[in-house]
Design a protein around this motif. Structure first.
Motif, PDB file in Angstrom:
ATOM      1  N   ASP A 314      46.333  36.583  18.838  1.00 33.59           N
ATOM      2  CA  ASP A 314      46.950  35.731  19.626  1.00 33.59           C
ATOM      3  C   ASP A 314      46.033  35.060  21.208  1.00 33.59           C
ATOM      4  N   VAL A 315      45.334  35.657  21.656  1.00 33.62           N
ATOM      5  CA  VAL A 315      44.712  35.620  22.493  1.00 33.62           C
ATOM      6  C   VAL A 315      44.945  34.360  23.977  1.00 33.62           C
ATOM      7  N   HIS A 316      45.759  34.907  25.180  1.00 31.07           N
ATOM      8  CA  HIS A 316      46.347  34.117  25.822  1.00 31.07           C
ATOM      9  C   HIS A 316      45.972  35.114  27.661  1.00 31.07           C
ATOM     10  N   ASP A 317      45.142  33.572  28.372  1.00 28.39           N
ATOM     11  CA  ASP A 317      45.303  34.421  29.811  1.00 28.39           C
ATOM     12  C   ASP A 317      46.886  35.023  30.229  1.00 28.39           C
ATOM     13  N   ALA A 318      46.382  35.850  31.001  1.00 29.61           N
ATOM     14  CA  ALA A 318      48.014  37.136  31.431  1.00 29.61           C
ATOM     15  C   ALA A 318      49.375  36.028  32.166  1.00 29.61           C
ATOM     16  N   HIS A 319      48.840  34.526  32.663  1.00 27.50           N
ATOM     17  CA  HIS A 319      49.999  33.736  32.802  1.00 27.50           C
ATOM     18  C   HIS A 319      51.114  34.114  33.261  1.00 27.50           C
ATOM     19  N   SER A 320      50.766  34.867  34.695  1.00 26.96           N
ATOM     20  CA  SER A 320      51.845  35.656  35.399  1.00 26.96           C
ATOM     21  C   SER A 320      50.935  36.493  36.233  1.00 26.96           C
ATOM     22  N   ILE A 321      51.156  36.352  37.624  1.00 28.29           N
ATOM     23  CA  ILE A 321      50.710  36.600  38.763  1.00 28.29           C
ATOM     24  C   ILE A 321      50.895  38.801  39.293  1.00 28.29           C
ATOM     25  N   TYR A 322      52.167  38.709  38.088  1.00 34.32           N
ATOM     26  CA  TYR A 322      52.518  40.462  37.573  1.00 34.32           C
ATOM     27  C   TYR A 322      51.786  41.144  37.269  1.00 34.32           C
ATOM     28  N   PHE A 323      52.074  40.477  36.022  1.00 40.48           N
ATOM     29  CA  PHE A 323      50.878  41.019  34.848  1.00 40.48           C
ATOM     30  C   PHE A 323      49.116  40.659  34.477  1.00 40.48           C
ATOM     31  N   LEU A 385      51.994  31.848  35.790  1.00 38.41           N
ATOM     32  CA  LEU A 385      51.015  31.790  36.069  1.00 38.41           C
ATOM     33  C   LEU A 385      50.109  32.746  36.247  1.00 38.41           C
ATOM     34  N   GLY A 386      48.852  32.577  36.152  1.00 38.59           N
ATOM     35  CA  GLY A 386      48.344  34.338  36.320  1.00 38.59           C
ATOM     36  C   GLY A 386      46.672  33.654  37.779  1.00 38.59           C
ATOM     37  N   LEU A 387      47.488  32.960  39.125  1.00 40.30           N
ATOM     38  CA  LEU A 387      47.108  33.576  40.210  1.00 40.30           C
ATOM     39  C   LEU A 387      47.067  34.536  41.100  1.00 40.30           C
ATOM     40  N   ALA A 388      46.624  35.054  40.548  1.00 39.55           N
ATOM     41  CA  ALA A 388      46.982  36.855  42.080  1.00 39.55           C
ATOM     42  C   ALA A 388      45.782  36.592  43.119  1.00 39.55           C
TER      43      ALA A 388
END
Length: 459
Positions: A314-323, A385-388
């Protein structure tokens, strides 16, 4: 027509940028946030407008005689270390070929951030940057709100494809961050029609956030509204607006919207939510093995999941600025990233308390409160959401530092009395030409052109 407009604005601004580098900050922010060149269909599509403006800005900054002082503060130091640490983690990245592509975008964002910090030295400049942010992203909020109302929420609201805000989750996050800035303009404007327009824009942006059908944006919207109601003054009008717009928006939403939002509670049965949790565990296990530097940019790829994920398929983007930061820049990067956010909150609270004791600085108190709420929205929706490296967030941090700079100057020199200040002729022939032309038009046009010339003159 839009190709001609964007081209004329970009190339027409070059003389202004060469005269005053801060104009380069405004045009660069407009291009970076709104991406108007992406909306072009003809000869302007795909042109390197951002690069042209950036090079002009750097040249103007180097040759300009205006003072160039980087504020000495812990927040600026954290931003500088964050920039340095992004470079270090790119050197040690798991996948260097793609990591350097991401670094190419990251260092440009950080460079514009630091140039903005140096040049953001007055209320006029701060307000101009806020207006740029609101116009750039409020455009999509107003457009998306109307689209949602007319279509009954059947289709998702999306941003321009191929940009930071291209997806429904991303544009939802950006609008959550923009609503408080619209509120600031509504509070401080002396023109009632502008105040009415800002109120309408806030309502349409709320509808647009719901129209994105983004669960993370919905959570961010709810938390942002809560803080907005607490932090803002003159709450009655705002609460009335929300009381009218939210029920209307909820009524027009289709059944599919409610079904999607219900999955927030049943996250353990939702494949998307489970995929995000799998990515978060991947970041955690990766950081435990590489605690200092993480895996570098773009580390959330299949080989990484095979090695670290609980479910390697199950490959996903981080989907979290923190992770995302934890997996890419390790614990050092995460603590630095959180330090920047916490430092911004502390600075904004100090500015608000300082402005509270001076009636002349009410605008500063309003803006510090609204930027605080905007960052709260980013911190909440960004958890999903991965927008760090979202350039909008770093613009808000730059505004925070700019407010601190202006507050320190007021504290050192004494808070000035409010007075009308004649526009300074800083753009020379252009302002003179506009002023001369204004006298030939009817009074409404004369007022508008005169206001534009005066605004430019103050920057």
């Amino acid at each position: 027509m839009r190709d001609l407009f964007v081209t004329l604005v970009v190339f027409g601004s070059i003389p202004l940028i060469l005269r005053k580098p801060f104009f380069g900050v405004l045009i660069g922010s407009w291009l970076g946030l709104m991406n108007p060149h992406i909306l072009c269909w003809s000869f302007a599509a795909g042109k390197p407008f951002a690069l042209i403006v950036a090079l002009t800005l750097i040249l103007s900054f180097l040759i300009s005689k205006e003072p160039k002082r980087l504020p000495a503060s812990a927040l600026v130091g954290l931003l500088g270390f964050w920039w340095f640490w992004l470079f270090v983690t790119t050197l040690t990245a798991f996948y260097p070929d793609t990591a350097w592509d991401y670094w190419d975008r990251a260092w440009r964002i950080m460079l514009l951030t630091f140039l903005t910090i140096v040049l953001l030295t007055s209320r006029e400049r701060i307000d101009a940057l806020v207006w740029t942010c609101v116009i750039s992203l409020g455009f999509y909020g107003v457009k998306g709100g109307i689209f949602t109302l007319l279509g009954g929420g059947a289709s998702h609201v999306n941003g321009p494809a191929g940009t930071f805000i291209g997806g429904n989750n991303e544009i939802g996050l950006a609008l959550v961050m923009t609503i408080p800035l619209i509120r600031y303009l509504q509070l401080t404007s002396t023109n009632r029609w502008v105040r009415y327009a800002m109120m309408a824009a806030m309502g349409l942006c709320v509808v647009a956030v719901l129209g994105t059908q983004s669960r993370g944006a919905l959570l961010g919207l709810m938390v942002m509204i809560l803080y907005l109601a607490v932090k803002t003054r003159n709450r009655a009008g705002l609460l009335l607006l929300l009381a009218l717009s939210l029920p209307l928006a909820f009524m027009i939403m289709p059944e599919s919207w409610y079904s999607r939002m219900d999955t927030i509670q049943a996250y353990d049965q939702d494949a998307s939510a489970l995929g995000r949790i799998n990515a978060w565990w991947t970041a955690w296990y990766l950081a435990l093995e590489h605690p200092f530097v993480g895996g570098g940019f773009n580390v959330f790829l299949r080989p990484t999941f095979i090695q670290y994920a609980p479910n390697p398929r199950d490959v996903h983007d981080a989907h979290s600025i923190y992770f995302q930061v934890l997996g890419q820049q390790g614990f050092v990067g995460l603590f630095t990233f959180l330090g920047i956010m916490f430092g911004s909150f502390v600075s904004l609270n100090r500015i608000r308390k300082f402005a509270r004791s001076h009636e002349q600085l009410q605008w500063m108190g309003d803006l510090s409160s609204m930027v605080f709420v905007s960052i709260i929205g980013y911190a909440t929706s960004g958890a999903f959401l991965g927008l760090a490296m979202f350039d909008y967030y770093y613009t808000l941090v730059a505004i925070t530092i700019g407010l601190t700079t202006v507050a320190h100057r007021y504290a050192a020199q004494g808070v000035p009395e409010i007075a009308e200040v004649a526009p300074r002729p800083v753009i020379g022939v252009a302002v003179g030409a506009v002023g001369a032309a204004a006298n030939r038009f009817a009074p409404p046009r004369r007022w508008l052109l005169g206001a534009i010339a005066g605004w430019f003159g103050k920057l």
